[in-house]
Scaffold this motif. Structure first.
Motif, PDB file in Angstrom:
ATOM      1  N   ARG A 390      -7.304   5.347   8.446  1.00 39.75           N
ATOM      2  CA  ARG A 390      -6.876   4.136   9.121  1.00 39.75           C
ATOM      3  C   ARG A 390      -8.041   3.112   7.590  1.00 39.75           C
ATOM      4  O   ARG A 390      -7.970   1.725   8.049  1.00 39.75           O
ATOM      5  CB  ARG A 390      -8.000   4.181  10.115  1.00 39.75           C
ATOM      6  N   LEU A 391      -9.303   3.513   7.552  1.00 34.41           N
ATOM      7  CA  LEU A 391     -10.205   2.415   6.935  1.00 34.41           C
ATOM      8  C   LEU A 391      -9.347   2.349   5.668  1.00 34.41           C
ATOM      9  O   LEU A 391      -9.527   1.701   5.029  1.00 34.41           O
ATOM     10  CB  LEU A 391     -11.002   3.006   6.635  1.00 34.41           C
ATOM     11  N   GLY A 392      -8.550   3.348   4.608  1.00 40.15           N
ATOM     12  CA  GLY A 392      -8.063   3.051   3.951  1.00 40.15           C
ATOM     13  C   GLY A 392      -7.127   1.810   3.646  1.00 40.15           C
ATOM     14  O   GLY A 392      -6.707   1.211   2.705  1.00 40.15           O
ATOM     15  N   ALA A 393      -6.631   1.436   4.344  1.00 39.96           N
ATOM     16  CA  ALA A 393      -5.796  -0.144   4.779  1.00 39.96           C
ATOM     17  C   ALA A 393      -6.486  -0.967   5.123  1.00 39.96           C
ATOM     18  O   ALA A 393      -5.958  -1.913   4.572  1.00 39.96           O
ATOM     19  CB  ALA A 393      -5.045   0.390   6.155  1.00 39.96           C
ATOM     20  N   PHE A 394      -7.698  -0.578   4.583  1.00 40.11           N
ATOM     21  CA  PHE A 394      -8.511  -2.152   4.742  1.00 40.11           C
ATOM     22  C   PHE A 394      -9.434  -1.900   3.387  1.00 40.11           C
ATOM     23  O   PHE A 394     -11.023  -2.599   3.075  1.00 40.11           O
ATOM     24  CB  PHE A 394      -9.596  -2.542   5.881  1.00 40.11           C
ATOM     25  N   ASP A 395      -8.952  -0.914   2.321  1.00 40.19           N
ATOM     26  CA  ASP A 395      -9.875  -0.996   1.576  1.00 40.19           C
ATOM     27  C   ASP A 395     -11.288   0.056   1.545  1.00 40.19           C
ATOM     28  O   ASP A 395     -12.374  -0.278   0.405  1.00 40.19           O
ATOM     29  CB  ASP A 395      -9.875  -2.336   0.560  1.00 40.19           C
ATOM     30  N   GLY A 396     -11.522   0.770   3.010  1.00 43.76           N
ATOM     31  CA  GLY A 396     -12.570   0.723   2.841  1.00 43.76           C
ATOM     32  C   GLY A 396     -12.863   2.336   2.581  1.00 43.76           C
ATOM     33  O   GLY A 396     -11.918   2.906   2.438  1.00 43.76           O
ATOM     34  N   VAL A 397     -14.067   3.158   2.897  1.00 42.35           N
ATOM     35  CA  VAL A 397     -13.755   4.869   2.229  1.00 42.35           C
ATOM     36  C   VAL A 397     -14.849   5.028   3.953  1.00 42.35           C
ATOM     37  O   VAL A 397     -15.459   3.677   4.375  1.00 42.35           O
ATOM     38  CB  VAL A 397     -15.206   4.643   0.550  1.00 42.35           C
ATOM     39  N   LEU A 398     -14.980   6.816   3.124  1.00 43.05           N
ATOM     40  CA  LEU A 398     -15.481   7.687   4.252  1.00 43.05           C
ATOM     41  C   LEU A 398     -16.432   8.493   3.681  1.00 43.05           C
ATOM     42  O   LEU A 398     -15.380   9.154   2.825  1.00 43.05           O
ATOM     43  CB  LEU A 398     -14.301   7.472   5.960  1.00 43.05           C
TER      44      LEU A 398
END
Length: 423
Positions: A390-398
């Motif tokens: 889900r975060l990857g869709a916004f270029d986010g990382v976890l």
């Protein structure tokens, strides 16, 4: 203090010199020979292992660049989509994958640069320092046996033939020591920046990695949206829709009994009212699962605080946001925190959770920490894997840090711009 730093820089330069002369030369020769043996078949099996050693050697230089000089050198290698098959087919396929990666050839070129220009930059700090000390050794009287043994000795451009010329050598040695003191760290930094010019990804490689990442996150976003749609349809069908259908049937029965059996009709009417309240509650829960009203009205901070109040364990929330992010980003962050809290409640055995949310350097940063037993693994396919998509869709990382025995820290970062002035 400065002399100690120069001595440390000289030791580090000596270490880098040994790594260049012993490691880079050996790996370059073995790798080139192995690649040359690919046509006869032997290289197909030896090249992958040698290239793994080359990458390990390069990764060591990246780590030292960060620790010793503060120079960050990103890894440019292509991600491995799947593990190669075992048996005889494994090494040849790994060999093909590695040799088609442009970063592999840049690593090989770096080996050549490292054992030449890189080695020179690394040897200068310890070389100048030791040569400067040797100038003092000559002035202390050692110039006589050295001159007698060699038949004439030159210290740089100074012919050492007498005590006077030995003192001149000591003066030049002072210059070498001064240069090592003042320029040693700069020379080491130049060494690492030279390595970064070959070991870091090029703009073209960064663009290719960016496109590949966006392609992956796009597929993940589509899959996530489809799964969310199926969940909503299932909840509507099994929950509120079934209750509304049952309530309609009950109203039909009530309509038939209202004159014949008013008491029974009144009883069914009360049951229909209760069923309508349950259906309304389920619809509210469904809407809250899609986009919580408090999130839309009050923002991420208050939404997370409301979420924390519904948890069985104590949750301390610290939010420092001067404004609001875009609605999709807030929703992604909210559900990421919700999943992290749910995992902590179900699996961690913790009795306290801390949530920290702040915005810095153009990114929304969230940390969810619990004092549970630890051992959480992102690769194990837990709910956090869905959060990562889900975060990857916004270029986010976890990232997850969860050593055995705890604590567990789930950190998330979403690039975004806050609109200042909104709650």
């Amino acid at each position: 203090m400065k002399a100690g730093g120069a001595l440390l820089g000289a030791v580090r330069g000596l270490v880098l010199t040994v790594m260049a002369l012993a490691g880079s030369i050996t790996l370059l020769c073995l790798t080139l020979v192995s690649i040359g043996l690919i046509p006869v078949g032997v290289g197909l099996f030896t090249t992958p292992y040698l290239l793994d050693l080359v990458r390990a050697h390069a990764d060591t230089r990246r780590r030292l660049a960060h620790e010793w000089a503060g120079v960050t050198i990103p890894r440019p290698y292509r991600p491995v989509a799947e593990a190669p098959p075992g048996g005889l087919l494994g090494p040849p396929r790994r060999c093909r994958r590695l040799l088609t990666d442009p970063a592999t050839w840049r690593d090989v070129l770096w080996l050549l640069v490292d054992l030449s220009a890189g080695c020179v930059l690394a040897i200068l700090p310890p070389g100048l320092l030791l040569d400067g000390v040797f100038g003092y050794v000559l002035a202390a009287g050692v110039w006589r046996p050295v001159t007698e043994a060699t038949g004439g000795y030159w210290y740089a451009f100074i012919p050492v033939e007498s005590q006077t010329t030995a003192f001149c050598a000591a003066g030049l040695g002072t210059v070498w020591i001064a240069v090592s003191l003042t320029a040693g760290s700069a020379l080491l930094r130049a060494h690492f920046r030279l390595a970064g010019a070959f070991l870091a990804p090029t703009p073209r490689m960064e663009l290719a990695a960016r496109v590949e990442r966006l392609t992956t996150t796009r597929h993940d976003a589509v899959d996530t949206s489809a799964a969310e749609l199926r969940r909503i349809e299932r909840d509507l069908h099994d929950g509120a829709q079934a209750r509304l259908v049952a309530m309609g049937m009950s109203l039909g029965v009530i309509e038939a009994l209202v004159e014949k059996d008013p008491a029974k009709a009144k009883e069914l009417l009360a049951a229909a009212r209760a069923s309508s309240a349950e259906a309304l509650s389920e619809l509210r829960d469904l809407v809250r699962g899609i986009h919580p009203p408090v999130l839309a009205e009050r923002g991420l901070g208050d939404a997370v605080r409301a979420l924390a109040l519904r948890m069985e364990m104590p949750v301390a929330v610290d939010v420092q946001l001067p404004g609001r992010a875009e609605e999709p980003v807030e929703a992604a962050a909210y559900f990421a925190v919700s999943e992290a809290l749910t995992n902590a409640a179900k699996h961690s055995g913790a009795d306290q959770v801390w949530v920290d949310i702040h915005h810095a350097e153009g990114a929304l940063r969230i940390a969810v920490t619990d004092n549970g037993r630890g051992g959480a693994d992102l690769a194990a396919g837990s709910g956090l894997r869905g959060v990562e998509r889900r975060l990857g869709a916004f270029d986010g990382v976890l990232a997850v840090s969860s050593p055995p025995g705890g604590p567990t820290m789930v950190t998330m970062e979403l690039p975004c711009v806050l609109t200042v002035g909104q709650p």
